[in-house]
Design an enzyme around this catalytic site. Structure first.
Site, PDB file in Angstrom:
ATOM      1  N   ASP A   1     140.935 133.720  20.214  1.00 56.28           N
ATOM      2  CA  ASP A   1     139.739 134.484  19.861  1.00 56.28           C
ATOM      3  C   ASP A   1     139.900 135.888  20.444  1.00 56.28           C
ATOM      4  O   ASP A   1     140.717 136.101  21.349  1.00 56.28           O
ATOM      5  CB  ASP A   1     138.515 133.780  20.467  1.00 56.28           C
ATOM      6  CG  ASP A   1     137.253 134.610  20.353  1.00 56.28           C
ATOM      7  OD1 ASP A   1     136.975 135.113  19.243  1.00 56.28           O
ATOM      8  OD2 ASP A   1     136.544 134.769  21.378  1.00 56.28           O
TER       9      ASP A   1
ATOM     10  N   ASP B   1     136.864 138.715  20.808  1.00 54.49           N
ATOM     11  CA  ASP B   1     135.729 139.208  21.606  1.00 54.49           C
ATOM     12  C   ASP B   1     135.348 138.203  22.678  1.00 54.49           C
ATOM     13  O   ASP B   1     135.026 137.049  22.371  1.00 54.49           O
ATOM     14  CB  ASP B   1     134.528 139.476  20.694  1.00 54.49           C
ATOM     15  CG  ASP B   1     134.831 140.595  19.729  1.00 54.49           C
ATOM     16  OD1 ASP B   1     134.780 141.754  20.149  1.00 54.49           O
ATOM     17  OD2 ASP B   1     135.152 140.290  18.562  1.00 54.49           O
TER      18      ASP B   1
ATOM     19  N   GLY C   1     129.025 138.254  14.024  1.00 52.97           N
ATOM     20  CA  GLY C   1     129.237 139.293  13.012  1.00 52.97           C
ATOM     21  C   GLY C   1     128.317 140.467  13.292  1.00 52.97           C
ATOM     22  O   GLY C   1     127.096 140.302  13.385  1.00 52.97           O
ATOM     23  N   GLY C   2     128.905 141.655  13.441  1.00 51.30           N
ATOM     24  CA  GLY C   2     128.113 142.828  13.809  1.00 51.30           C
ATOM     25  C   GLY C   2     127.100 143.229  12.746  1.00 51.30           C
ATOM     26  O   GLY C   2     125.954 143.581  13.061  1.00 51.30           O
TER      27      GLY C   2
ATOM     28  N   SER D   1     135.606 142.367  12.690  1.00 49.53           N
ATOM     29  CA  SER D   1     136.266 143.159  11.654  1.00 49.53           C
ATOM     30  C   SER D   1     137.696 143.522  12.059  1.00 49.53           C
ATOM     31  O   SER D   1     137.976 143.748  13.240  1.00 49.53           O
ATOM     32  CB  SER D   1     135.499 144.467  11.427  1.00 49.53           C
ATOM     33  OG  SER D   1     134.119 144.231  11.397  1.00 49.53           O
TER      34      SER D   1
ATOM     35  N   ASP E   1     135.637 131.817  24.241  1.00 52.88           N
ATOM     36  CA  ASP E   1     134.784 132.153  25.386  1.00 52.88           C
ATOM     37  C   ASP E   1     133.345 131.696  25.227  1.00 52.88           C
ATOM     38  O   ASP E   1     132.569 131.840  26.167  1.00 52.88           O
ATOM     39  CB  ASP E   1     134.763 133.672  25.603  1.00 52.88           C
ATOM     40  CG  ASP E   1     134.045 134.376  24.455  1.00 52.88           C
ATOM     41  OD1 ASP E   1     134.524 134.260  23.313  1.00 52.88           O
ATOM     42  OD2 ASP E   1     133.000 134.994  24.696  1.00 52.88           O
TER      43      ASP E   1
HETATM   44  C1  XBP Z   1     132.724 138.180  17.646  1.00 51.67           C
HETATM   45  C2  XBP Z   1     131.571 138.669  16.912  1.00 51.67           C
HETATM   46  C3  XBP Z   1     131.630 140.057  16.407  1.00 51.67           C
HETATM   47  C4  XBP Z   1     131.589 141.142  17.450  1.00 51.67           C
HETATM   48  C5  XBP Z   1     131.443 142.515  16.821  1.00 51.67           C
HETATM   49  O1  XBP Z   1     132.710 136.767  17.686  1.00 51.67           O
HETATM   50  O2  XBP Z   1     130.613 137.984  16.689  1.00 51.67           O
HETATM   51  O3  XBP Z   1     130.528 140.223  15.568  1.00 51.67           O
HETATM   52  O4  XBP Z   1     130.476 140.951  18.304  1.00 51.67           O
HETATM   53  O5  XBP Z   1     132.423 142.743  15.855  1.00 51.67           O
HETATM   54  P1  XBP Z   1     134.013 135.939  18.085  1.00 51.67           P
HETATM   55  P2  XBP Z   1     132.057 143.177  14.347  1.00 51.67           P
HETATM   56  O6  XBP Z   1     134.335 136.283  19.507  1.00 51.67           O
HETATM   57  O7  XBP Z   1     133.593 134.512  17.966  1.00 51.67           O
HETATM   58  O8  XBP Z   1     135.092 136.308  17.127  1.00 51.67           O
HETATM   59  O9  XBP Z   1     131.060 144.274  14.435  1.00 51.67           O
HETATM   60  O10 XBP Z   1     133.364 143.617  13.758  1.00 51.67           O
HETATM   61  O11 XBP Z   1     131.486 141.974  13.657  1.00 51.67           O
HETATM   62 MG    MG Z   2     134.439 135.221  21.386  1.00 50.70          MG
END
Ligand code: XBP
Ligand code: MG
Length: 262
Positions: free
Chosen positions: A8, A10, A51-52, A124, A182
């Protein structure tokens, strides 16, 4: 035997949310002359929405001063998200979002031992590009055998689709792989695809109830505070402090032995 690590992004590779995405969302609000600001606590609640753009839409839906028509809200969320990603890339390029301690060492160790590796994220692609080019160099993508991002799936985590796509690209079954996540949403996505998962808790998900992970702990930098505790290691081990591939393999093997997984 673990044949591939599925990473993963983020919260796992880096603490991107509080000082990265959140700050960049606020910069996007400011750039468009909007009065909204997301403080740390509010953003923590909003993180339940993955998702942002989806997160923006969820928040806009609660604001009386947001556009009333759904189509207008969609357009505003799209523009804010585009701008947020630009600001996020600037923050990352300036060094504001380091990799979590222990991540680089495990990435390098896995590569040296010939494991395959994949990125499995619902972020993204531009944000993954910004982060990994900054920390792993321009050729970062060559280090991964599959890269699945938010644009590649119809349903973001906790749906299993991102993991299923990664498995298909790697041509591996779920029990030949191990996910690193995480959060509860991330761990649920892996589990829904039957992929065993190790959870390195991030700041925002420090208290998340995590079920059916093969191990849960505070980060790859330390072997302290893990559940279950890592197996005994011979004195003089070359990496005494951090979680290594041997630790992951041990948790993975114990998961198979006690078959508490599932
Ligand atoms: C990551 C997300 C993303 C980020 C922001 O989740 O939920 O939306 O917060 O990125 P994970 P974007 O760790 O489960 O992949 O703005 O590109 O969505
Ligand atoms: Mg994550």
């Amino acid at each position: 035997m673990i044949q591939a690590l599925l990473w993963d992004v983020d919260g796992t590779l880096a603490e991107t949310e509080r000082d990265g995405h959140r700050v960049a969302f606020n910069q996007a609000f400011e750039a468009l002359g909007l009065p909204w600001r997301w403080d740390e606590a509010h953003y923590g609640r909003l993180l339940r929405v993955t998702g942002g753009r989806e997160r923006l839409l969820a928040d806009l839906g609660t604001r009386s001063d947001a556009p009333a028509l759904p189509a207008e809200r969609e357009a505003l969320a799209r523009e804010l998200h585009r701008r947020k990603n630009g600001f996020y890339a600037e923050l990352v390029a300036a060094g504001g979002v380091p990799l979590r301690p222990g991540v680089q060492a495990l990435l390098d160790e896995a590569a040296a031992r010939g494991l395959r590796q994949a990125i499995v994220t619902t972020t993204s692609r531009v944000n993954v590009q910004a982060l990994l080019a900054r920390h792993l160099g321009a050729g970062w993508a060559r280090r991964f055998d599959a890269i699945v991002c938010g644009e590649d799936v119809a349903a973001k985590k906790p749906a299993p689709e991102a993991y299923q796509r990664a498995l298909a690209a790697l041509q591996l079954g779920p029990l030949q792989t191990l996910a690193l996540e995480d959060s509860m949403a991330g761990a649920s996505a892996a589990r829904a695809a039957e992929v065993p998962v190790v959870v390195t808790r991030s700041t925002y998900f420090a208290q998340d109830p995590i079920e059916h992970a093969v191990a849960v702990g505070p980060g790859l930098h330390t072997r302290q505070g893990w559940q279950p505790a890592p197996a005994h290691r011979a004195p003089g081990h070359s990496a005494p402090g951090r979680v290594t591939l041997d630790d992951l393999a041990d948790w993975f093997a114990r998961m198979e032995l006690v078959s508490h997984f599932g």
